[in-house]
Design an enzyme around this catalytic site. Structure first.
Site, PDB file in Angstrom:
ATOM      1  N   ASP A 184     -10.610  -8.518  -5.141  1.00 49.65           N
ATOM      2  CA  ASP A 184     -10.895  -7.411  -4.505  1.00 49.65           C
ATOM      3  C   ASP A 184     -12.209  -6.797  -5.259  1.00 49.65           C
ATOM      4  OD1 ASP A 184     -11.077  -4.831  -3.421  1.00 49.65           O
ATOM      5  OD2 ASP A 184      -9.134  -4.230  -4.258  1.00 49.65           O
ATOM      6  N   HIS A 186     -13.477  -3.979  -4.533  1.00 47.23           N
ATOM      7  CA  HIS A 186     -13.109  -2.548  -4.667  1.00 47.23           C
ATOM      8  C   HIS A 186     -14.248  -1.725  -4.388  1.00 47.23           C
ATOM      9  CE1 HIS A 186     -10.142   0.602  -6.284  1.00 47.23           C
ATOM     10  NE2 HIS A 186      -9.267  -0.203  -5.763  1.00 47.23           N
ATOM     11  N   GLU A 210     -12.579  -8.938  -0.860  1.00 51.65           N
ATOM     12  CA  GLU A 210     -12.415  -7.766  -0.148  1.00 51.65           C
ATOM     13  C   GLU A 210     -13.368  -6.715  -0.703  1.00 51.65           C
ATOM     14  OE1 GLU A 210      -8.652  -4.337  -0.382  1.00 51.65           O
ATOM     15  OE2 GLU A 210      -8.231  -6.514  -0.745  1.00 51.65           O
ATOM     16  N   GLU A 236      -9.573  -0.836   4.398  1.00 44.67           N
ATOM     17  CA  GLU A 236      -8.626   0.264   3.550  1.00 44.67           C
ATOM     18  C   GLU A 236      -9.099   1.570   3.774  1.00 44.67           C
ATOM     19  OE1 GLU A 236      -8.481   0.608  -1.192  1.00 44.67           O
ATOM     20  OE2 GLU A 236      -8.657  -1.471  -0.226  1.00 44.67           O
ATOM     21  N   ASP A 258      -5.169   0.533   6.782  1.00 50.81           N
ATOM     22  CA  ASP A 258      -3.905   0.958   6.227  1.00 50.81           C
ATOM     23  C   ASP A 258      -3.136   2.125   7.283  1.00 50.81           C
ATOM     24  OD1 ASP A 258      -2.269   3.006   4.561  1.00 50.81           O
ATOM     25  OD2 ASP A 258      -3.404   2.279   2.991  1.00 50.81           O
ATOM     26  N   HIS A 285      -3.739  -2.935   4.326  1.00 48.77           N
ATOM     27  CA  HIS A 285      -3.616  -2.300   3.141  1.00 48.77           C
ATOM     28  C   HIS A 285      -2.519  -1.361   2.820  1.00 48.77           C
ATOM     29  CE1 HIS A 285      -4.899   1.049   0.211  1.00 48.77           C
ATOM     30  NE2 HIS A 285      -5.247   0.098  -0.601  1.00 48.77           N
TER      31      HIS A 285
END
Length: 382
Positions: A184, A186, A210, A236, A258, A285
């Site tokens: 990730d 992020h 990700e 997400e 999500d 997510h």
């Protein structure tokens, strides 16, 4: 008998917002409207949206989604979408209980018997990687996700880049060839950093990379996907089909809506169908609570292009309460050989411990994400 008579919200530790809808016939539906760091704001949004639900038929789920999402001139964004998500999940829970069947049966029936799960293992600090991964393997999981780094400079140093590679190499050493690690970024990486790091990770065969860029820079995704052979995942912080479309067109391989942010079960099913057109798999997510997880699984059992499920059992964010603390029967959410077995109960398939939820709401929470800064004092992505 399915007329809605009450909508309630519960701000429960560690960082979740639960929604409860009750009908005139006594059916209770639960959902999760958590928006990490902004759940108190979402709570107000849920209270406003309840104005259009009280007195209405709970089974008109699609119509309620349309009105809640589009009934105001100003639409979209994480607050409104999270509020709609929690209410939508609760309406589907009511529908399943009304017809005495799991939600996935209402969505067309199951296309699989179990869903593979992965756990989160940190990765901000190199020393924690191997130990954290082993702990996930010990509970039977066969896949993990780790952060590629902590705070990243806008143009990464040699030490920062090499640190990312060492972390992923350490993960691969523990996992071997038959288990998976997702990495990730992020949103902490600039496009330039992401493009430099991705080829260096290819020898370790990440499951996916990700969120290589922040969601407001989705227009840059195509440049990244073309720079690596590793599958790219994001989503997400995307809240609708319309927001996912450019990411799909940019060549991502895994979509990560999500269920508590992207319009609930109703909208995520549509995102999944759109993703299927682009040969993209779904991996929602879900570092959240039991209701968000159950909603994800209900969609997963009825969705052909469903890859794997994130879950937060044991995650470090869960301080003060755990995922399974708010369910009466923990069995349906137990791992079986690294998977969740098909949920068989009506509605979302789990039974919430209402007394525990009401007691927890008295304590409440005020969870906030950290604010990071670069060495020069400027804001840094967390």
């Amino acid at each position: 008998m399915t007329r809605i008579v009450k909508v309630e919200t519960f701000l429960v530790p560690p960082r979740w917002l639960f929604v409860r809808i009750e009908t005139a016939g006594g059916i209770v539906g639960w959902g999760e409207a958590t928006c990490e760091g902004r759940s108190e704001t979402v709570r107000t949004a849920v209270e406003q949206l309840s104005e259009v639900l009280i007195g209405a038929d709970a089974l008109r789920i699609e119509d309620h989604w349309q009105v809640m999402s589009k009934g105001s001139f100003y639409r979209g964004g994480p607050i409104l979408a999270s509020a709609v998500s929690g209410l939508d999940q609760a309406l589907w829970d009511i529908a399943g209980k009304h017809f005495n069947t799991p939600v996935h049966q209402l969505l067309g029936g199951h296309v699989r018997d179990r869903i593979r799960a992965y756990g989160w293992v940190g990765g901000d600090e190199p020393g924690e990687v191997a130990e954290s991964i082993q702990a996930q393997l010990d509970v039977g999981l066969t896949a993990v996700k780790m952060n590629a780094s902590g705070r990243m400079s806008l143009v990464a140093s040699v030490a920062e880049i090499d640190g990312v590679v060492r972390r992923v190499a350490a993960a691969r050493e523990v996992l071997g060839e038959h288990r998976d690690v997702a990495v990730d970024f992020h949103g902490r990486f600039t496009l330039a950093n992401a493009r430099r790091v991705a080829p260096l990770l290819e020898p370790y065969r990440p499951f996916f990379l990700e969120e290589p860029v922040v969601p407001e820079n989705t227009h840059l995704l195509r440049e990244f996907t073309r720079s690596t052979t590793t599958p790219v995942a994001t989503g997400e912080r995307l809240y609708s089909r319309q927001e996912f479309l450019p990411a799909l067109q940019a060549g991502i391989a895994v979509a990560q809506p999500d269920l508590s942010h992207a319009g609930g079960i109703t909208e995520v099913r549509k995102i999944a169908a759109l993703a299927e057109v682009y040969d993209v798999q779904l991996a929602p997510h879900c570092p959240l609570g039991p209701l968000a997880l159950a909603a994800c699984l209900q969609v997963g059992f009825a969705t052909p292009n469903y890859l794997i499920q994130e879950q937060s059992i044991g995650i470090h964010y869960n301080q003060g309460a755990e995922v399974l603390d708010y369910v009466l029967d923990k069995g349906p959410l137990k791992f079986v050989d690294g998977h969740f077995e098909r949920l068989l109960g009506p509605g979302l398939g789990i039974d919430i411990d209402e007394r525990a939820v009401r007691d927890a709401d008295k304590r409440g929470h005020a969870w906030r994400g950290p604010v990071w800064r670069h060495a020069d004092g400027s804001f840094a992505e967390w």
